[in-house]
Design an enzyme around this catalytic site. Structure first.
Site, PDB file in Angstrom:
ATOM      1  N   ASP A 127       0.893  -1.098   0.193  1.00 34.71           N
ATOM      2  CA  ASP A 127      -0.336   0.172  -0.331  1.00 34.71           C
ATOM      3  C   ASP A 127       1.317   1.068  -0.067  1.00 34.71           C
ATOM      4  O   ASP A 127       1.660   0.993   0.501  1.00 34.71           O
ATOM      5  CB  ASP A 127      -0.599  -0.239   1.485  1.00 34.71           C
ATOM      6  CG  ASP A 127      -2.044  -0.798   1.021  1.00 34.71           C
ATOM      7  OD1 ASP A 127      -2.941  -1.035   0.294  1.00 34.71           O
ATOM      8  OD2 ASP A 127      -2.479  -1.383   2.686  1.00 34.71           O
ATOM      9  N   ASP A 149      -7.280  -1.468  -4.790  1.00 37.41           N
ATOM     10  CA  ASP A 149      -8.324  -1.751  -4.007  1.00 37.41           C
ATOM     11  C   ASP A 149      -9.228  -0.050  -4.492  1.00 37.41           C
ATOM     12  O   ASP A 149     -10.094  -0.008  -4.385  1.00 37.41           O
ATOM     13  CB  ASP A 149      -7.140  -0.843  -2.692  1.00 37.41           C
ATOM     14  CG  ASP A 149      -6.406  -1.750  -1.931  1.00 37.41           C
ATOM     15  OD1 ASP A 149      -6.576  -3.070  -1.994  1.00 37.41           O
ATOM     16  OD2 ASP A 149      -5.646  -1.191  -1.150  1.00 37.41           O
TER      17      ASP A 149
END
Length: 181
Positions: A127, A149
């Site tokens: 991330d 995402d």
């Protein structure tokens, strides 16, 4: 068979490929340019609002179940694969003209497979998008996320819009058309 595929929602699969490629390339750039977990190694994009960081997510969304010993990696990988297969079947059954559900499914598949790749190769998801707000002397962080995402979230949002607003209108239009016959 190929005629059926060209008339089905599977023609939207290039959208999945684009999400997977953007996710992969962005994570590759992060790996090579932003040190993981380095408090001084982030890139501030918008002062006191948005930075590029490098963190590893062992769990699911918002690091859910990240500290549970490893079984969750297999579970979330299986869920991503199962959902992707189910959505591929849905796309195959949809007409090519069913734009919104097909684009939604393609985005979700791209995001799910992008993060699945990370789980298989690294045993965690990379991330890097970090949004935060400094207000009243406190810093409020939204959990870091990635391009995959975004694909999942935008896909789910579009599908909810379709289910709540568009599908009802399509059904009304079909009923009115049938009543006129």
């Amino acid at each position: 068979m190929s005629g059926k595929i060209l008339r089905s929602g599977l023609v939207f699969l290039p959208v999945s490929v684009v999400v997977i490629l953007l996710d992969y390339l962005s994570k590759l750039w992060i790996i090579n340019n932003v040190p993981a977990y380095d408090p001084n190694g982030f890139i501030e994009v918008i002062h006191d609002f948005f930075s590029i960081i490098h963190v590893h997510n062992q769990g699911a969304a918002f690091s859910f179940l990240a500290d549970k010993g490893g079984w969750q990696k297999i579970f979330f990988g299986a869920v991503a694969l199962g959902v992707s297969i189910y959505l591929l079947v849905c796309m195959y059954r949809n007409r090519v003209s069913d734009f919104l559900p097909n684009i939604s499914f393609a985005l979700i598949i791209g995001g799910a497979l992008g993060n699945l790749y990370d789980r298989i190769v690294y045993s965690y998801v990379i991330d890097f998008l970090d949004f935060y707000l400094e207000w009243g002397g406190k810093i409020y962080h939204y959990p870091a996320f990635n391009i995959a995402d975004c694909g999942v979230c935008v896909g789910v949002f579009l599908f909810v819009v379709y289910e709540l607003f568009v599908k009802k209108e399509d059904k009304k239009d079909g009923e009115a058309e049938n009543a006129g016959k």
